[in-house]
Design a protein around this motif. Structure first.
Motif, PDB file in Angstrom:
ATOM      1  N   GLY A  44       0.785  -1.234   0.000  1.00 39.04           N
ATOM      2  CA  GLY A  44       0.000   0.000   0.000  1.00 39.04           C
ATOM      3  C   GLY A  44       0.810   1.273   0.000  1.00 39.04           C
ATOM      4  O   GLY A  44       0.252   2.357  -0.049  1.00 39.04           O
TER       5      GLY A  44
ATOM      6  N   SER B 180       1.266   7.176   0.176  1.00 39.90           N
ATOM      7  CA  SER B 180       0.421   6.150  -0.448  1.00 39.90           C
ATOM      8  C   SER B 180       0.722   6.020  -1.938  1.00 39.90           C
ATOM      9  O   SER B 180       1.269   6.928  -2.558  1.00 39.90           O
ATOM     10  CB  SER B 180      -1.053   6.464  -0.240  1.00 39.90           C
ATOM     11  OG  SER B 180      -1.500   7.382  -1.203  1.00 39.90           O
ATOM     12  N   ARG B 181       0.345   4.886  -2.493  1.00 39.92           N
ATOM     13  CA  ARG B 181       0.490   4.663  -3.936  1.00 39.92           C
ATOM     14  C   ARG B 181      -0.534   5.467  -4.726  1.00 39.92           C
ATOM     15  O   ARG B 181      -0.363   5.698  -5.914  1.00 39.92           O
ATOM     16  CB  ARG B 181       0.304   3.183  -4.264  1.00 39.92           C
ATOM     17  CG  ARG B 181       1.422   2.320  -3.785  1.00 39.92           C
ATOM     18  CD  ARG B 181       1.198   0.883  -4.273  1.00 39.92           C
ATOM     19  NE  ARG B 181       2.213   0.014  -3.766  1.00 39.92           N
ATOM     20  CZ  ARG B 181       3.432  -0.126  -4.305  1.00 39.92           C
ATOM     21  NH1 ARG B 181       3.750   0.566  -5.361  1.00 39.92           N
ATOM     22  NH2 ARG B 181       4.304  -0.940  -3.764  1.00 39.92           N
ATOM     23  N   GLN B 182      -1.596   5.876  -4.068  1.00 43.76           N
ATOM     24  CA  GLN B 182      -2.680   6.586  -4.747  1.00 43.76           C
ATOM     25  C   GLN B 182      -2.275   8.033  -5.028  1.00 43.76           C
ATOM     26  O   GLN B 182      -1.982   8.799  -4.111  1.00 43.76           O
ATOM     27  CB  GLN B 182      -3.934   6.564  -3.887  1.00 43.76           C
ATOM     28  CG  GLN B 182      -5.079   7.356  -4.457  1.00 43.76           C
ATOM     29  CD  GLN B 182      -6.227   7.488  -3.484  1.00 43.76           C
ATOM     30  OE1 GLN B 182      -6.158   7.025  -2.348  1.00 43.76           O
ATOM     31  NE2 GLN B 182      -7.277   8.137  -3.916  1.00 43.76           N
TER      32      GLN B 182
END
Length: 145
Positions: free
Chosen positions: A50, A105-107
């Motif tokens: 994540g 975060s990867r987002q």
């Protein structure tokens, strides 16, 4: 003469983002991190679920504060730029974490008009990389139970 360096800083440890040996945006950002005394390290895949990275302040061998950025395998240049922007532009956000470390975060979030996401976008542009967004969510890391 051809081939001679006109950069007086060559060989003395000073890195220029325009150095021809720094052929990628990620290499240019690594040189920037080194120039600011920021430690950059890889995060093992098993510990990065994540996460695209970590940003925080730790101590060097003399007990002095040192910025640190951990990176996973993907999004390296974008996350490195964002981590550097957090350290120099908004270091106070690190106080939100009990240990001074926040996850990245990867987002991707929509590109910010100000703050660390905007600063990171400008750093990436200067280093030769275009990105749709260099704004990521910062997260408090929960300790393993």
């Amino acid at each position: 003469m051809m081939g001679e360096s006109t950069d007086d800083s060559a060989g003395n440890g000073d890195a220029s983002i325009n150095d021809p040996l720094l052929s990628t945006p990620a290499a240019r950002l690594m040189a920037l991190a080194m120039g600011t005394g920021t430690r950059v390290f890889d995060i093992p895949a098993a510990r990065s679920v994540g996460l695209a990275g970590l940003v925080g302040v730790s101590s060097d061998q003399n007990g002095e504060p040192q910025g640190s950025i951990g990176l996973t395998d993907d999004l390296r240049a974008d996350v490195l730029a964002f981590g550097l922007a957090v350290l120099v532009g908004t270091p106070e956000v690190l106080a939100e974490s009990p240990d001074g470390i926040l996850g990245i975060s990867r987002q991707r979030l929509p590109q910010a008009d100000n703050g660390p996401g905007n600063l990171a976008w400008h750093m990436l542009q200067t280093c030769g990389r275009e990105s749709p967004s260099t704004t990521f969510r910062l997260m408090i890391i929960q300790p393993d139970e």
